[in-house]
Design a protein around this motif. Structure first.
Motif, PDB file in Angstrom:
ATOM      1  N   LEU A   1       9.510 -19.918   2.108  1.00  0.00           N
ATOM      2  CA  LEU A   1       9.169 -18.798   2.995  1.00  0.00           C
ATOM      3  C   LEU A   1      10.271 -18.542   4.021  1.00  0.00           C
ATOM      4  O   LEU A   1      10.538 -17.401   4.396  1.00  0.00           O
ATOM      5  CB  LEU A   1       7.842 -19.074   3.707  1.00  0.00           C
ATOM      6  CG  LEU A   1       6.577 -18.960   2.845  1.00  0.00           C
ATOM      7  CD1 LEU A   1       5.365 -19.423   3.632  1.00  0.00           C
ATOM      8  CD2 LEU A   1       6.376 -17.532   2.348  1.00  0.00           C
TER       9      LEU A   1
ATOM     10  N   SER B   1       7.316 -18.175  -3.321  1.00  0.00           N
ATOM     11  CA  SER B   1       7.200 -19.420  -2.547  1.00  0.00           C
ATOM     12  C   SER B   1       6.026 -20.259  -3.040  1.00  0.00           C
ATOM     13  O   SER B   1       6.138 -21.483  -3.214  1.00  0.00           O
ATOM     14  CB  SER B   1       7.020 -19.097  -1.060  1.00  0.00           C
ATOM     15  OG  SER B   1       8.103 -18.355  -0.561  1.00  0.00           O
TER      16      SER B   1
ATOM     17  N   VAL C   1       6.312 -14.152  -0.844  1.00  0.00           N
ATOM     18  CA  VAL C   1       5.229 -15.122  -0.654  1.00  0.00           C
ATOM     19  C   VAL C   1       4.788 -15.684  -1.996  1.00  0.00           C
ATOM     20  O   VAL C   1       4.554 -16.888  -2.147  1.00  0.00           O
ATOM     21  CB  VAL C   1       4.042 -14.472   0.075  1.00  0.00           C
ATOM     22  CG1 VAL C   1       2.852 -15.434   0.131  1.00  0.00           C
ATOM     23  CG2 VAL C   1       4.446 -14.069   1.485  1.00  0.00           C
TER      24      VAL C   1
END
Length: 240
Positions: free
Chosen positions: A175, A41, A38
């Motif tokens: 993601l 990203s 995460v």
């Protein structure tokens, strides 16, 4: 003015590659507090948002050969500017990879064999996805990225929000696709790290040029079909 555009593209692509790949190489797996998938990203998405506000008025903030080609295919960028933009982007990505290598190699246990944020398929895909799966993922993700870019920078779109829409789209793309290809959708970003890893990374680099460029053209053309009167050329300041 054109020199300013090329320098802006070089600096912007440097920032995208250094911040995005740097987050993967340095921060993603840091013990106990690593940022993970995460975080990586978000780093890629935020690099685009910040540069879009910083240099969008200078060069249009493409930072990506697939974006440049896709915008040209969509009628939103002059064809004669494609080559110099792409050269500037690749040079910026290589410079970023060189600086990242200098910093990352300063840590004990640094190993280029771990990938150095390179993109890959088959045995070099994070999830061991085969060539076909990786090719399709890169085409589709780049196509949708261009679709968002074309729409959010259209002359009739809400003003001032394009960087947020584009950056968030890139977050979403990462993601989904990091486990598949380590996410390219950007041939310049792929080229920088691959040159330092060598071997398999260079051998597989073709996919991360061909698939994103195809996807970029598809995204630009499809949006142009939906909106047959393109407005809002994405090239920053007018040359003088």
């Amino acid at each position: 003015m054109n020199i300013n555009k090329y320098l802006a593209e070089m600096i912007g692509t440097f920032w995208l590659t250094f911040a995005g790949c740097g987050s993967a190489v340095i921060a993603a797996g840091f013990p106990q507090v690593g940022i993970g998938l995460v975080g990586v990203s978000l780093a890629f998405g935020l690099s685009v948002v910040t540069m879009a506000y910083a240099i969008g008025h200078i060069s249009g903030c493409h930072l990506n050969p697939a974006v440049t080609l896709g915008l040209a295919a969509g009628g939103r960028f002059p064809v004669k500017q494609i080559a110099p933009y792409i050269i500037a982007q690749v040079l910026g990505a290589i410079a970023a990879a060189a600086l990242l290598y200098l910093i990352a190699s300063g840590a004990a246990g640094f190993d280029l064999a771990k990938g150095f944020a390179s993109n890959g398929y088959g045995a070099h895909s994070p999830g061991q996805y085969n060539l076909v799966a990786c090719f399709v993922m890169e085409v589709v993700m780049t196509m949708m990225f261009l679709f968002v870019i074309m729409g959010s920078t259209h002359g009739k779109a809400p003003a001032g929000f394009a960087p947020l829409a584009i950056g968030l789209a890139l977050v979403m793309i990462h993601l989904v696709s990091i486990p598949v290809t380590n996410t390219s959708v950007n041939p310049a970003r792929s080229t920088g790290p691959a040159l330092f890893v060598g071997g398999w990374a260079i051998g597989q680099l073709w996919l991360f040029w061909v698939a994103p460029l195809i996807g970029g053209v598809l995204g630009g053309v499809i949006y142009r079909v939906l909106s047959p009167e393109p407005t809002g050329v994405v090239e920053g300041a007018k040359a003088r």
